[in-house]
Design an enzyme around this catalytic site. Structure first.
Site, PDB file in Angstrom:
ATOM      1  CE  LYS A   1     -10.720  -7.333   1.321  1.00  9.10           C
ATOM      2  NZ  LYS A   1      -9.646  -6.361   1.035  1.00  9.10           N
TER       3      LYS A   1
ATOM      4  CB  SER B   1      -4.400  -6.311   4.772  1.00  5.32           C
ATOM      5  OG  SER B   1      -4.070  -5.044   4.288  1.00  5.32           O
TER       6      SER B   1
ATOM      7  CG  HIS C   1      -1.933  -0.991   1.377  1.00  9.70           C
ATOM      8  ND1 HIS C   1      -2.102  -1.734   2.512  1.00  9.70           N
ATOM      9  CD2 HIS C   1      -2.888  -1.411   0.505  1.00  9.70           C
ATOM     10  CE1 HIS C   1      -3.128  -2.563   2.352  1.00  9.70           C
ATOM     11  NE2 HIS C   1      -3.612  -2.392   1.144  1.00  9.70           N
TER      12      HIS C   1
ATOM     13  NE  ARG D   1      -3.017  -7.034  -4.306  1.00  4.69           N
ATOM     14  CZ  ARG D   1      -3.759  -7.094  -3.214  1.00  4.69           C
ATOM     15  NH1 ARG D   1      -3.206  -7.429  -2.074  1.00  4.69           N
ATOM     16  NH2 ARG D   1      -5.039  -6.833  -3.240  1.00  4.69           N
TER      17      ARG D   1
HETATM   18  P1  ADP Z   1      -5.969  -5.843   0.646  1.00  3.21           P
HETATM   19  O1  ADP Z   1      -6.739  -6.261   1.855  1.00  3.21           O
HETATM   20  O2  ADP Z   1      -6.121  -6.833  -0.485  1.00  3.21           O
HETATM   21  O3  ADP Z   1      -4.540  -5.484   0.913  1.00  3.21           O
HETATM   22  P2  ADP Z   1      -7.109  -3.144   0.384  1.00  3.21           P
HETATM   23  O4  ADP Z   1      -8.566  -2.932   0.209  1.00  3.21           O
HETATM   24  O5  ADP Z   1      -6.559  -2.658   1.662  1.00  3.21           O
HETATM   25  O6  ADP Z   1      -6.755  -4.632   0.071  1.00  3.21           O
HETATM   26  O7  ADP Z   1      -6.318  -2.485  -0.838  1.00  3.21           O
HETATM   27  C1  ADP Z   1      -6.477  -1.157  -1.236  1.00  3.21           C
HETATM   28  C2  ADP Z   1      -5.898  -0.960  -2.599  1.00  3.21           C
HETATM   29  O8  ADP Z   1      -4.508  -1.259  -2.570  1.00  3.21           O
HETATM   30  C3  ADP Z   1      -6.478  -1.839  -3.705  1.00  3.21           C
HETATM   31  O9  ADP Z   1      -6.521  -1.054  -4.893  1.00  3.21           O
HETATM   32  C4  ADP Z   1      -5.475  -2.962  -3.828  1.00  3.21           C
HETATM   33  O10 ADP Z   1      -5.479  -3.536  -5.120  1.00  3.21           O
HETATM   34  C5  ADP Z   1      -4.182  -2.210  -3.549  1.00  3.21           C
HETATM   35  N1  ADP Z   1      -3.122  -3.066  -3.035  1.00  3.21           N
HETATM   36  C6  ADP Z   1      -3.134  -3.828  -1.933  1.00  3.21           C
HETATM   37  N2  ADP Z   1      -1.960  -4.463  -1.754  1.00  3.21           N
HETATM   38  C7  ADP Z   1      -1.181  -4.106  -2.808  1.00  3.21           C
HETATM   39  C8  ADP Z   1       0.154  -4.443  -3.226  1.00  3.21           C
HETATM   40  N3  ADP Z   1       0.893  -5.310  -2.547  1.00  3.21           N
HETATM   41  N4  ADP Z   1       0.618  -3.867  -4.360  1.00  3.21           N
HETATM   42  C9  ADP Z   1      -0.152  -3.012  -5.068  1.00  3.21           C
HETATM   43  N5  ADP Z   1      -1.407  -2.657  -4.734  1.00  3.21           N
HETATM   44  C10 ADP Z   1      -1.921  -3.192  -3.617  1.00  3.21           C
END
Ligand code: ADP
Length: 160
Positions: free
Chosen positions: A41, A128, A17, A90
């Site tokens: 979630k 996460s 993130h 991703r």
């Molecule tokens: P997650 O629980 O899958 O980490 P979030 O809802 O917190 O998801 O993710 C927020 C945004 O960040 C989404 O657009 C998600 O695709 C992106 N994201 C999450 N992890 C990564 C990563 N490792 N690399 C790039 N983008 C990410």
């Protein structure tokens, strides 16, 4: 002025993130990282803790702010007068869902554009949920989350 919103659950914020935050803040005049409730979630950390973690890690980036919104992303963007939504992508697995979301948001408000930023290859496996799974089993998550978040998780933010 290019102002954008980067929405997510950030439960907790990972290095993946933060990488998207840093890279997109360089090309935007202002970036709002928005903690949103995801109806699909069940959150581990409450909103206040997720915001606190995000505020700590985004402190060095002066054009980044952290906010919270409960409701439709497109309404939030309109309310804030922002017309760009940034999403991280991703692997293939993110694509189908994000593609659907971007198209539905385009239908709801064609003036708002979704921009996709490709993950840093270093963090393509990172989510996460994987961080929480490793932490719950007593594994070392220090290379997966920013150091400040790691410190918060192991001290006062310990999972019950
Ligand atoms: P997650 O629980 O899958 O980490 P979030 O809802 O917190 O998801 O993710 C927020 C945004 O960040 C989404 O657009 C998600 O695709 C992106 N994201 C999450 N992890 C990564 C990563 N490792 N690399 C790039 N983008 C990410």
């Amino acid at each position: 002025m290019t102002r954008a919103i980067y929405p997510g659950s950030f439960d907790p914020v990972t290095k993946g993130h933060l990488d998207i935050i840093i890279r997109s803040s360089k090309i935007m005049s202002q970036l709002t990282v928005a903690v949103m409730e995801n109806p699909r979630k069940v959150a581990t950390y409450d909103v206040e803790k997720r915001i606190e973690m995000l505020k700590v890690v985004t402190k060095p980036y002066k054009n980044v702010e952290v906010d919270y919104y409960e409701g439709l992303l497109i309404d939030y963007a309109h309310q804030k007068n922002v017309d760009i939504i940034v999403k991280g992508l991703r692997a293939i697995s993110d694509f189908e869902f994000e593609f659907q979301m971007a198209l539905v948001n385009q239908k709801l408000n064609p003036a708002i554009e979704t921009l996709f930023m490709m993950t840093n290859s270093k963090y393509s496996y990172l989510s996460s949920s994987i961080v929480k799974e490793i932490a719950a089993l007593g594994g070392d998550i220090s290379s997966l989350v920013p150091p400040e978040v790691h410190a918060m998780i192991v001290s006062n933010f310990k999972l019950d």
